[in-house]
Design a protein around this motif. Structure first.
Motif, PDB file in Angstrom:
ATOM      1  N   THR A 183       8.223  -7.936  11.215  1.00 19.96           N
ATOM      2  CA  THR A 183       9.233  -6.919  11.483  1.00 19.96           C
ATOM      3  C   THR A 183      10.059  -7.286  12.704  1.00 19.96           C
ATOM      4  O   THR A 183       9.624  -8.046  13.574  1.00 19.96           O
TER       5      THR A 183
ATOM      6  N   CYS B 117      16.485  -4.134   6.020  1.00 14.09           N
ATOM      7  CA  CYS B 117      15.814  -2.968   6.588  1.00 14.09           C
ATOM      8  C   CYS B 117      15.290  -2.106   5.440  1.00 14.09           C
ATOM      9  O   CYS B 117      15.606  -2.334   4.267  1.00 14.09           O
ATOM     10  N   THR B 118      14.518  -1.110   5.788  1.00 18.23           N
ATOM     11  CA  THR B 118      13.910  -0.227   4.799  1.00 18.23           C
ATOM     12  C   THR B 118      14.976   0.432   3.922  1.00 18.23           C
ATOM     13  O   THR B 118      14.808   0.539   2.707  1.00 18.23           O
ATOM     14  N   THR B 119      16.071   0.836   4.533  1.00 17.26           N
ATOM     15  CA  THR B 119      17.159   1.484   3.774  1.00 17.26           C
ATOM     16  C   THR B 119      17.681   0.561   2.685  1.00 17.26           C
ATOM     17  O   THR B 119      17.893   0.988   1.548  1.00 17.26           O
TER      18      THR B 119
ATOM     19  N   LEU C 272       5.272  -2.060   2.329  1.00 17.10           N
ATOM     20  CA  LEU C 272       5.650  -2.928   3.444  1.00 17.10           C
ATOM     21  C   LEU C 272       4.509  -3.050   4.455  1.00 17.10           C
ATOM     22  O   LEU C 272       4.286  -4.123   5.014  1.00 17.10           O
TER      23      LEU C 272
ATOM     24  N   GLN D  58      11.137   6.087  -0.216  1.00 15.26           N
ATOM     25  CA  GLN D  58      10.958   5.509   1.113  1.00 15.26           C
ATOM     26  C   GLN D  58       9.488   5.483   1.534  1.00 15.26           C
ATOM     27  O   GLN D  58       9.013   4.483   2.062  1.00 15.26           O
TER      28      GLN D  58
ATOM     29  N   LEU E 172       7.702   2.797  -0.472  1.00 21.25           N
ATOM     30  CA  LEU E 172       8.134   1.492   0.004  1.00 21.25           C
ATOM     31  C   LEU E 172       7.491   1.165   1.354  1.00 21.25           C
ATOM     32  O   LEU E 172       7.026   0.048   1.576  1.00 21.25           O
ATOM     33  N   SER E 173       7.448   2.134   2.243  1.00 19.71           N
ATOM     34  CA  SER E 173       6.837   1.921   3.553  1.00 19.71           C
ATOM     35  C   SER E 173       5.367   1.548   3.432  1.00 19.71           C
ATOM     36  O   SER E 173       4.872   0.686   4.172  1.00 19.71           O
TER      37      SER E 173
ATOM     38  N   VAL F  30      15.092   0.315  -0.114  1.00 18.70           N
ATOM     39  CA  VAL F  30      15.094   1.522  -0.958  1.00 18.70           C
ATOM     40  C   VAL F  30      16.238   1.424  -1.965  1.00 18.70           C
ATOM     41  O   VAL F  30      16.059   1.687  -3.164  1.00 18.70           O
TER      42      VAL F  30
ATOM     43  N   TYR G 255      12.838  -6.326   8.000  1.00 16.97           N
ATOM     44  CA  TYR G 255      11.697  -7.079   7.490  1.00 16.97           C
ATOM     45  C   TYR G 255      12.157  -8.470   7.097  1.00 16.97           C
ATOM     46  O   TYR G 255      13.210  -8.641   6.493  1.00 16.97           O
TER      47      TYR G 255
END
Length: 102
Positions: free
Chosen positions: A61, A31-33, A50, A43, A46-47, A36, A70
């Motif tokens: 996703t 995941c995004t977390t 992505l 964030q 990174l987003s 990061v 992801y």
């Protein structure tokens, strides 16, 4: 032979942070977390990366509650690798070809 779509994909993967993301996602769905934490990127930055990878078809996703996971699409990477392999084979076969200067 490589097409302009492939050239766009190469440009997408040429960014160091996006390549790092691809390498991380090759090992596991994150995941995004997690991304990061692993990359040290902000964030929002990174987003954005992505999004570029998603629009290029490199990642897909999976919503999971309030998180988005992801996953790398290995078929896209394999296709690009195959095109590079073909390019290398063409170069090997043409190694002795030399055009004469006028």
């Amino acid at each position: 032979m490589m097409t302009s779509v492939d050239a766009d994909l190469i440009r997408v993967l040429a960014d160091p942070l996006r390549l790092q993301i691809v390498n991380l996602l090759a090992k596991e769905t994150l995941c995004t977390t997690h991304l990061v934490e692993e990359t040290g990127a902000r964030q929002t930055n990174l987003s954005n990366h992505l999004r570029v990878l998603r629009e290029a078809g490199v990642v897909e996703t999976e919503p999971c509650g309030r998180f988005t996971y992801y996953r790398l699409r290995p078929d896209v990477i394999a296709c690009l690798a195959g095109q590079f392999a073909e390019l290398a084979e063409t170069a090997r076969a043409a190694a002795d070809n030399k055009r004469a200067c006028p």
